[in-house]
Scaffold this motif. Sequence first.
Motif, PDB file in Angstrom:
ATOM      1  N   THR A  28       0.811  -1.221   0.000  1.00  0.00           N
ATOM      2  CA  THR A  28       0.000   0.000   0.000  1.00  0.00           C
ATOM      3  C   THR A  28       0.842   1.268   0.000  1.00  0.00           C
ATOM      4  O   THR A  28       0.335   2.351   0.269  1.00  0.00           O
ATOM      5  N   SER A  30       2.144   2.473  -2.710  1.00  0.00           N
ATOM      6  CA  SER A  30       1.588   3.111  -3.904  1.00  0.00           C
ATOM      7  C   SER A  30       0.122   2.712  -4.001  1.00  0.00           C
ATOM      8  O   SER A  30      -0.228   1.561  -3.752  1.00  0.00           O
ATOM      9  N   TRP A  31      -0.694   3.645  -4.406  1.00  0.00           N
ATOM     10  CA  TRP A  31      -2.119   3.339  -4.539  1.00  0.00           C
ATOM     11  C   TRP A  31      -2.509   3.050  -5.982  1.00  0.00           C
ATOM     12  O   TRP A  31      -3.686   3.036  -6.324  1.00  0.00           O
ATOM     13  N   TYR A  33      -3.329   0.465  -8.814  1.00  0.00           N
ATOM     14  CA  TYR A  33      -3.855  -0.902  -8.764  1.00  0.00           C
ATOM     15  C   TYR A  33      -3.120  -1.814  -9.726  1.00  0.00           C
ATOM     16  O   TYR A  33      -2.864  -2.967  -9.427  1.00  0.00           O
ATOM     17  N   GLY A 123       1.784   6.339   1.833  1.00  0.00           N
ATOM     18  CA  GLY A 123       0.506   5.657   1.649  1.00  0.00           C
ATOM     19  C   GLY A 123       0.325   4.636   2.752  1.00  0.00           C
ATOM     20  O   GLY A 123       1.152   3.738   2.886  1.00  0.00           O
ATOM     21  N   ASP A 124      -0.708   4.778   3.544  1.00  0.00           N
ATOM     22  CA  ASP A 124      -1.089   3.854   4.603  1.00  0.00           C
ATOM     23  C   ASP A 124      -0.376   4.197   5.917  1.00  0.00           C
ATOM     24  O   ASP A 124       0.846   4.040   6.050  1.00  0.00           O
ATOM     25  N   GLY A 149      -7.746   6.932   0.621  1.00  0.00           N
ATOM     26  CA  GLY A 149      -7.437   6.001  -0.462  1.00  0.00           C
ATOM     27  C   GLY A 149      -8.121   4.667  -0.212  1.00  0.00           C
ATOM     28  O   GLY A 149      -8.502   4.349   0.922  1.00  0.00           O
ATOM     29  N   LYS A 151      -7.662   0.535  -1.375  1.00  0.00           N
ATOM     30  CA  LYS A 151      -6.914  -0.501  -2.084  1.00  0.00           C
ATOM     31  C   LYS A 151      -7.028  -1.799  -1.291  1.00  0.00           C
ATOM     32  O   LYS A 151      -7.062  -1.775  -0.057  1.00  0.00           O
ATOM     33  N   LEU A 156      -7.572   3.528   3.263  1.00  0.00           N
ATOM     34  CA  LEU A 156      -6.201   3.797   3.673  1.00  0.00           C
ATOM     35  C   LEU A 156      -6.031   5.259   4.057  1.00  0.00           C
ATOM     36  O   LEU A 156      -6.589   6.150   3.424  1.00  0.00           O
ATOM     37  N   SER A 158      -3.268   8.460   4.691  1.00  0.00           N
ATOM     38  CA  SER A 158      -1.995   8.934   4.146  1.00  0.00           C
ATOM     39  C   SER A 158      -1.333   9.805   5.202  1.00  0.00           C
ATOM     40  O   SER A 158      -1.960  10.712   5.753  1.00  0.00           O
TER      41      SER A 158
END
Length: 182
Positions: A28, A30-31, A33, A123-124, A149, A151, A156, A158
């Motif tokens: 996580t 990077s968001w 997919y 991220g996360d 976010g 995922k 998530l 940030s």
Amino acid sequence: MKVAIRASADADVTRIAPFYIDSVRTGTASWEYEPPSVEEFARRRAEILAKGFPYLVAEFDGRVVGYAHASSYRARIGYRFTVEDSVYVDAAMTGRGIGKALLNALIDECAARDYRQMIAVIGDSAHAASIRLHAACGFERVALFRNIGFKFGRWLDSVQMQRALGHGAATAPPSADGNERR
């Protein structure tokens, strides 16, 4: 363990792209997919370099084991002295100081280029290793954006962390034009 940090070369792309591709698939940080192809990764790297930002790799025992780069924090001209960092390390090599060596080298390189602030967009909020890495390199947590976010079927957070570079905000950068509108 002796890690060598150097500027990345075109030949490194096939070695470093898998670190990011794996992160997109399994983590996580990077968001995205869908992981980019190696060709797309190379295009992104070339774009960062064309804008004059540093792009570094770490080597251990002659093997590339991680990379770091800076990029624009935001596109508008008023942000031009602030950069965002990215650091990725081979999953098999984490916890050995490679990320710290890369990030410290990136900090030094950005300060030498008159950037004044570095932002980490993590991220996360559960990404404790990245938060610890940035804190160990002098970053302070300045923001937590909750549930922005999505995922892997979950919301998530940030975390944003910030670190001054060089003289930070104490003086205007030598390359400032002085014509900023108020």
